[in-house]
Write an enzyme that holds these catalytic residues in place. Structure first.
Site, PDB file in Angstrom:
ATOM      1  N   HIS A 298     -37.585   5.857  21.247  1.00 35.17           N
ATOM      2  CA  HIS A 298     -38.497   6.687  22.053  1.00 35.17           C
ATOM      3  C   HIS A 298     -38.033   8.133  22.082  1.00 35.17           C
ATOM      4  CE1 HIS A 298     -36.045   6.717  25.809  1.00 35.17           C
ATOM      5  NE2 HIS A 298     -35.753   5.479  25.499  1.00 35.17           N
ATOM      6  N   ASP A 310     -29.853   8.012  24.714  1.00 33.55           N
ATOM      7  CA  ASP A 310     -31.117   7.440  25.198  1.00 33.55           C
ATOM      8  C   ASP A 310     -32.226   8.477  25.075  1.00 33.55           C
ATOM      9  OD1 ASP A 310     -32.981   5.810  26.329  1.00 33.55           O
ATOM     10  OD2 ASP A 310     -32.272   6.042  28.373  1.00 33.55           O
ATOM     11  N   GLU A 344     -41.581   6.250  26.989  1.00 35.63           N
ATOM     12  CA  GLU A 344     -40.972   4.963  27.345  1.00 35.63           C
ATOM     13  C   GLU A 344     -40.395   5.005  28.749  1.00 35.63           C
ATOM     14  OE1 GLU A 344     -37.693   2.010  27.756  1.00 35.63           O
ATOM     15  OE2 GLU A 344     -37.586   4.175  27.928  1.00 35.63           O
ATOM     16  N   GLU A 345     -39.820   6.152  29.118  1.00 32.65           N
ATOM     17  CA  GLU A 345     -39.049   6.198  30.356  1.00 32.65           C
ATOM     18  C   GLU A 345     -39.879   6.036  31.620  1.00 32.65           C
ATOM     19  OE1 GLU A 345     -36.076   5.855  30.469  1.00 32.65           O
ATOM     20  OE2 GLU A 345     -35.023   6.831  28.832  1.00 32.65           O
ATOM     21  N   ASP A 372     -32.883   1.257  20.940  1.00 37.25           N
ATOM     22  CA  ASP A 372     -32.886   1.988  22.208  1.00 37.25           C
ATOM     23  C   ASP A 372     -31.731   1.506  23.089  1.00 37.25           C
ATOM     24  OD1 ASP A 372     -33.519   3.523  24.393  1.00 37.25           O
ATOM     25  OD2 ASP A 372     -35.124   2.205  25.092  1.00 37.25           O
ATOM     26  N   HIS A 445     -29.191   8.014  31.454  1.00 42.03           N
ATOM     27  CA  HIS A 445     -29.978   8.754  32.464  1.00 42.03           C
ATOM     28  C   HIS A 445     -29.145   9.730  33.298  1.00 42.03           C
ATOM     29  CE1 HIS A 445     -33.092   5.186  32.510  1.00 42.03           C
ATOM     30  NE2 HIS A 445     -32.934   5.714  31.318  1.00 42.03           N
TER      31      HIS A 445
HETATM   32 ZN   LIG Z   1     -34.201   4.366  26.341  1.00 43.32          ZN
END
Ligand SMILES: [Zn+2]
Length: 478
Positions: A298, A310, A344-345, A372, A445
Site C-alpha cells: 500500500h 509500512d 489501506e491505513e 505489508d 505507525h
Molecule cells: Zn501497512
C-alpha cells in the site's frame, strides 16, 4: 505420497540431489508439470537473487519515496506525490501497461500537535505525555477536555465500571501486547481491539476521552497512531495513543498516588473525500492474459515518520519484481501485475475498488500476494483462500516448498493482506509475504518508521523472494 516424503527430506540436505530429481521425472511425469524440480528453476531463481542483491532498485527507490516524498496519508499532498512518482518509475521499466485507477479516499488531518498533560501530580507536578491522536479521531473543543483517569485492562472491567465509574472520566486502556507470543502479529491482533473499538465502548458509559497504550512490544517513548472506528450509536470522543513508556509511568503514578487527572487537546478534522489512485503496472501473460498473478503493497502511510517499513518497503519490492522479471527476459504465461494500493491505513478504499474493477473486467487472480509486514529478512509466505477451493490449491502450493527451502522460505497456512482481502470471494489464492516480524512493531505507525530503520540487504532479499514465488506460481499454475 511416500515418494514426496523422500523427496522433501532429500531437499533438506545442503546439496541438490540430481538422482532424486531423475527419479522424480521418471516416476511422476504427470506431476512434473506442477512440481518445481528442474535445474532450470534453480538456475533462474539463483539469477533473480544475484540480480536483486547486486543490482536491486528497492533501496534507492525507497530512499526517494521516504526522503523526497515523505509520509503520505490518503488525501494528502504526500499521497498525491507518491502516486505521480511511482507511476513515473513504473513507466521506465518497459512494461506492457502502466495506469492509474481512480478511487475516492477519506481525508483526515491531525491538525496542530495534540497535547495530553497529567495535572498536579504530587510527585511530578504537571507534565506532558508522549501521545498521538488516533487516525479518525475527532477534536476536543477549543478548551480541551479534562477528567480523572480510569485504567482499564479488559472489556469485562470496563463493563463492570459502567456508567457509575466512567461518566465524565478519561479511560486509559493499558492491556499490553502479549510478549509471550512467538509471532509479533499474533500479539498485535490480541491487543489492537482497544485502539479500534476503545473510544465508542467507553463513550457508551459516558467517558469523555480515551488514552490507548501504543501497539508495541518495546518500552519506548514513541506513541503509535493507527486507525479507529466510531460506533454511530454513541457520542464521538477524542482518542489518543500514549507511548508504552508513558503508559507504564502513568499506571505507576496512579498506583502510587491513588488517582490522576489529565487534560487533552486534540485538533483533528475530517474533510470531504479526495480523488486519488491505485498505481498499477503489468507484464501481460502470453498464454492466459486474463489470469493474473499479483504482487502489491500500500502506497499510503500514516502522517508521521516516512512510512518506510509500512509500507514503502512493500511498494518498492512489488515494483522491483516486475523489473527483475523484465531484465531477466522472462515471458510469463499469466499476467504479472504490481499494484500499489491507496488507502489501506484508514479505509481500504483502494483494495475494494481494485477488486470491483477486476470483477467487472472478468479477470481471475490465480494468486495475489501482499507485502505489508516490513522490509525485514524474508521468512516465507502464508496462504489463504475461499474454503471451497483452498484445500485443493494448498496441496499444490506445498509442492513448491522443496525449492523455496533452498532460499530459507517456508510455506504455511495463514492470513494474507488487507488490500487483497476483497479478492477472496473470487476464489483464487491469497498470500501474505512474511518477513521476520520481531522488530516490526518497534516502528509501526510511529515517527521512527524511517529509511534508516530499513536494512538494504534484507529489503532487496524480500524482492528476490517475491520474484521467485511469482515465477513459480506463473510457471506451474494451480
Ligand atoms: Zn501497512
Amino acid at each position: 505420497m511416500a515418494f514426496f516424503k523422500n523427496f522433501n527430506s532429500c531437499w533438506k540436505r545442503p546439496v541438490w540431489c540430481r538422482a532424486c530429481v531423475a527419479a522424480a521425472l521418471m516416476t511422476v511425469g504427470t506431476l512434473h508439470a506442477q512440481t518445481p524440480q528442474t535445474d532450470d528453476d534453480i538456475a533462474f531463481i539463483d539469477k533473480i537473487y544475484a540480480q536483486a542483491l547486486g543490482d536491486g532498485r528497492c533501496y534507492p527507490w525507497l530512499t526517494h519515496l521516504t526522503k523526497q516524498v515523505g509520509h503520505r496519508l490518503s488525501g494528502s499532498r504526500g499521497a498525491e506525490n507518491a502516486v505521480i512518482w511511482t507511476k513515473a518509475m513504473l513507466d521506465t521499466l518497459g512494461l506492457d501497461s502502466v495506469w492509474l485507477q481512480p478511487v475516492l479516499v477519506p481525508h483526515w488531518e491531525r491538525g496542530a500537535p495534540e497535547k495530553v498533560r497529567v495535572l498536579k501530580s504530587k510527585q511530578y507536578g504537571t507534565f506532558a505525555l508522549s501521545v498521538l491522536a488516533l487516525g479518525g479521531s475527532v477534536a476536543t473543543s477549543k478548551k480541551g477536555v479534562r477528567g480523572e483517569v480510569v485504567e482499564v485492562k479488559s472489556w469485562e472491567q470496563l463493563k463492570q465500571l459502567g456508567k457509575a465509574g466512567l461518566e465524565g472520566k478519561i479511560v486509559f486502556y493499558n492491556r499490553p501486547m502479549d510478549a509471550t507470543r512467538v509471532h509479533a502479529f499474533d500479539a498485535y491482533r490480541g491487543a489492537v481491539d482497544q485502539r479500534v473499538q476503545g473510544a465508542s465502548r467507553a463513550a457508551q458509559y459516558g467517558a469523555v476521552g480515551v488514552l490507548v497504550r501504543s501497539m508495541g512490544l518495546r518500552i519506548d517513548d514513541y506513541p503509535h497512531t493507527g486507525t479507529m472506528h466510531y460506533d454511530t450509536a454513541w457520542p464521538k470522543i477524542p482518542a489518543v495513543a500514549i507511548s508504552t513508556q508513558d503508559a507504564e509511568q502513568l499506571s505507576a503514578l496512579m498506583r502510587a498516588e491513588g488517582r490522576a487527572t489529565v487534560s487533552m487537546a486534540v485538533h483533528c478534522r475530517t474533510l470531504p473525500d479526495v480523488l486519488s489512485y491505485n498505481v498499477i503496472g503489468e507484464i501481460r501473460g502470453s498464454e492466459k492474459p486474463r489470469d493474473v498473478v499479483l504482487t502489491g503493497g500500500h502506497l499510503d502511510s500514516w502522517d508521521v515518520g516516512e512510512g518506510a517499513h509500512d509500507d514503502g518497503a512493500g511498494c518498492v519490492q512489488s515494483m522491483d519484481v516486475l523489473r527483475h522479471l523484465k531484465r531477466l527476459g522472462y515471458r510469463p504465461r499469466h499476467t504479472i501485475r504490481c499494484v500499489l494500493f491507496m488507502n489501506e491505513e484508514n479505509g481500504l478504499r483502494g483494495g475494494r475498488q481494485y477488486a470491483a474493477e477486476a470483477r467487472r473486467k472478468g479477470e481471475f487472480h490465480l494468486c495475489a500476494i501482499e507485502t505489508d509486514a516490513g522490509g525485514f529478512t524474508p521468512r516465507g509466505f502464508s496462504f489463504d483462500g475461499d474454503e471451497a477451493v483452498f484445500g485443493r490449491f494448498y496441496e499444490k502450493i506445498v509442492k513448491l516448498q522443496p525449492v523455496l527451502e533452498r532460499y530459507n522460505l517456508k510455506i504455511s497456512k495463514g492470513g494474507s493482506g488487507a488490500d487483497i482481502s476483497p479478492l477472496k470471494e473470487d476464489k483464487g489464492l491469497l498470500s501474505g509475504f512474511q518477513p521476520d516480524s520481531q522488530r516490526y512493531f518497534d516502528y509501526h505507525h510511529t515517527v521512527a518508521d524511517v529509511l534508516e530503520a530499513v536494512n538494504q540487504r534484507e529489503l532487496e532479499l524480500g524482492a528476490a523472494s517475491l520474484t521467485a514465488m511469482i515465477y513459480l506460481l506463473d510457471k506451474y499454475g494451480l
